[in-house]
Design an enzyme around this catalytic site. Structure first.
Site, PDB file in Angstrom:
ATOM      1  N   CYS A  79     -10.799   2.794  20.257  1.00 54.84           N
ATOM      2  CA  CYS A  79      -9.855   1.913  19.559  1.00 54.84           C
ATOM      3  C   CYS A  79      -8.415   2.088  20.035  1.00 54.84           C
ATOM      4  O   CYS A  79      -7.692   1.111  20.240  1.00 54.84           O
ATOM      5  CB  CYS A  79      -9.964   2.084  18.048  1.00 54.84           C
ATOM      6  SG  CYS A  79      -9.804   3.773  17.429  1.00 54.84           S
ATOM      7  N   ASP A 259      -6.940  -5.668  14.987  1.00 52.64           N
ATOM      8  CA  ASP A 259      -7.905  -4.595  14.775  1.00 52.64           C
ATOM      9  C   ASP A 259      -8.928  -4.623  15.910  1.00 52.64           C
ATOM     10  O   ASP A 259      -9.631  -5.617  16.081  1.00 52.64           O
ATOM     11  CB  ASP A 259      -8.606  -4.806  13.430  1.00 52.64           C
ATOM     12  CG  ASP A 259      -9.491  -3.635  13.027  1.00 52.64           C
ATOM     13  OD1 ASP A 259      -9.821  -2.800  13.896  1.00 52.64           O
ATOM     14  OD2 ASP A 259      -9.855  -3.553  11.838  1.00 52.64           O
ATOM     15  N   HIS A 261     -11.670  -2.969  16.114  1.00 53.02           N
ATOM     16  CA  HIS A 261     -12.969  -2.469  15.670  1.00 53.02           C
ATOM     17  C   HIS A 261     -13.996  -3.590  15.476  1.00 53.02           C
ATOM     18  O   HIS A 261     -14.628  -3.725  14.426  1.00 53.02           O
ATOM     19  CB  HIS A 261     -12.803  -1.663  14.386  1.00 53.02           C
ATOM     20  CG  HIS A 261     -11.939  -0.464  14.549  1.00 53.02           C
ATOM     21  ND1 HIS A 261     -10.565  -0.506  14.378  1.00 53.02           N
ATOM     22  CD2 HIS A 261     -12.232   0.803  14.887  1.00 53.02           C
ATOM     23  CE1 HIS A 261     -10.058   0.695  14.599  1.00 53.02           C
ATOM     24  NE2 HIS A 261     -11.047   1.505  14.915  1.00 53.02           N
TER      25      HIS A 261
END
Length: 367
Positions: A79, A259, A261
């Site tokens: 990430c 994000d 993810h």
């Protein structure tokens, strides 16, 4: 291109992305990388700006990193590496296409496609997850191990030196101090044609900071907000505990972020001639904004700025002094023309320091 035509080009993406709460309908200002918007009047423009940014996420089924027994996905560990990619990609977009450039599903501009290809998940791409993970070994991070903001900044600094096509210098400001003379030495060289002039190498400035112990100290919130006001803003690499995020703006007391993810299949944009290539391109663009309260941010961050010209850098220095340092009881960081005398290490010592100290420990663990 007229606004009506541009809006039609974005319609398919923006309508599909519509979420009544993605952009608060308020007159309160919303900032994205140096641009101010009034949400209630500029909702579509905000969505266009957001969807035009490159969004890098976990990928799967790519050529193994580290040999045949290596990693074929970065899910659970990549990430922060992806956040680093997003910052560098935005710097390249700003350099070659401009801050106001907008993407659409129809975009086939070669400058844009060539930038994307530099980050694709293969061994040849200079800023692929492969290159970042392998370079991380030199920073004490094994392949598959989490990075912190400091580590990814140092890795990117090394990688840009190996790509002759990327005309960008990266400076990582250590110990919460931006040293002007070091940056000038990095970015300015006498012109080979006219020695009375100088050439400026575009600068990506990354400032790793620790803004608290286990949580962010509220005293720093106002300073963080001001960073998003500067036209040189490239956002903030950071996250929440155990999860890296790329912050691109704010509204009120909420930060706006990408994000990484989400796990998507690896692929290539090619020339966007096939449906598969177009779908890969679409997958590099986040369709709506995400928000969280600033007090929920992890205290380990890296504030990022891009200065295309020497004038941009001079302007940034003035803004930092006038808006970040003078008014604040506890500034985010300091700025100095020369390296402070109390600094003992020389440049060689600094480059050899273990940069995975307080700012990287226990911050972005494998999920």
């Amino acid at each position: 291109m007229c606004n009506a035509t541009r809006d039609i080009m974005f319609e398919a993406v923006l309508d599909a992305a519509h979420d009544p709460d993605d952009i608060p309908q308020t007159t309160e200002p919303l900032w994205i990388l140096g641009k101010r918007y009034t949400p209630i009047n500029e909702t579509n423009s905000i969505r266009q700006d957001i969807v035009s940014k490159l969004w890098f996420t976990y990928r799967k089924d790519f050529v193994a990193i580290g040999g045949s027994d290596g990693k074929t996905t970065d899910k659970g560990w990549g990430c922060m590496l992806r956040c680093g990619q997003m910052v560098l990609a935005q710097a390249l977009i700003n350099l070659h296409l401009g801050r106001d450039w907008l993407w659409s599903p129809m975009t086939k501009e070669m400058t844009y496609l060539n930038i994307v290809k530099k980050f694709e998940d293969n061994r040849k791409a200079p800023f692929a997850i492969h290159q970042i993970a392998n370079m991380g070994v030199s920073e004490g991070k094994q392949i598959g191990q989490w990075f912190g903001p400091n580590t990814v900044a140092q890795v990117l600094k090394k990688l840009v030196k190996h790509d002759d096509d990327v005309n960008i210098a990266i400076h990582v400001a250590m110990d919460n101090v931006v040293v002007i003379s070091e940056i000038r030495h990095l970015c300015i060289s006498p012109s080979a044609i006219d020695y009375s002039k100088t050439d400026w190498k575009p600068l990506l400035l990354i400032i790793p900071l620790r803004l608290g112990l286990s949580e962010i100290n509220p005293i720093y919130i106002n300073g963080l907000k001001k960073c998003f006001h500067f036209k040189q803003s490239l956002g903030v690499i950071g996250g929440r505990p155990n999860s890296a995020l790329y912050f691109i703006g704010y509204i009120g007391n909420e930060v706006i972020y990408f994000d990484p993810h989400t796990t998507q299949k690896a692929g290539s944009v090619g020339y966007k001639d096939t449906l598969e290539e177009r779908e890969v391109d679409y997958s590099y663009h986040c369709k709506h904004a995400l928000r969280m309260n600033m007090t929920s941010m992890d205290p380990s961050v890296a504030v990022c700025f891009f200065c295309k010209t020497e004038a941009d850098f001079n302007d940034l220095c003035e803004k930092i002094k006038e808006q970040l340092i003078k008014p604040e009881k506890q500034p985010l960081f300091e700025i100095s023309f020369e390296k402070p005398q109390e600094w003992q290490p020389n440049k060689e010592d600094l480059s050899a320091l273990d940069l995975s100290d307080h700012s990287d420990q226990d911050e972005f663990e494998i999920l």
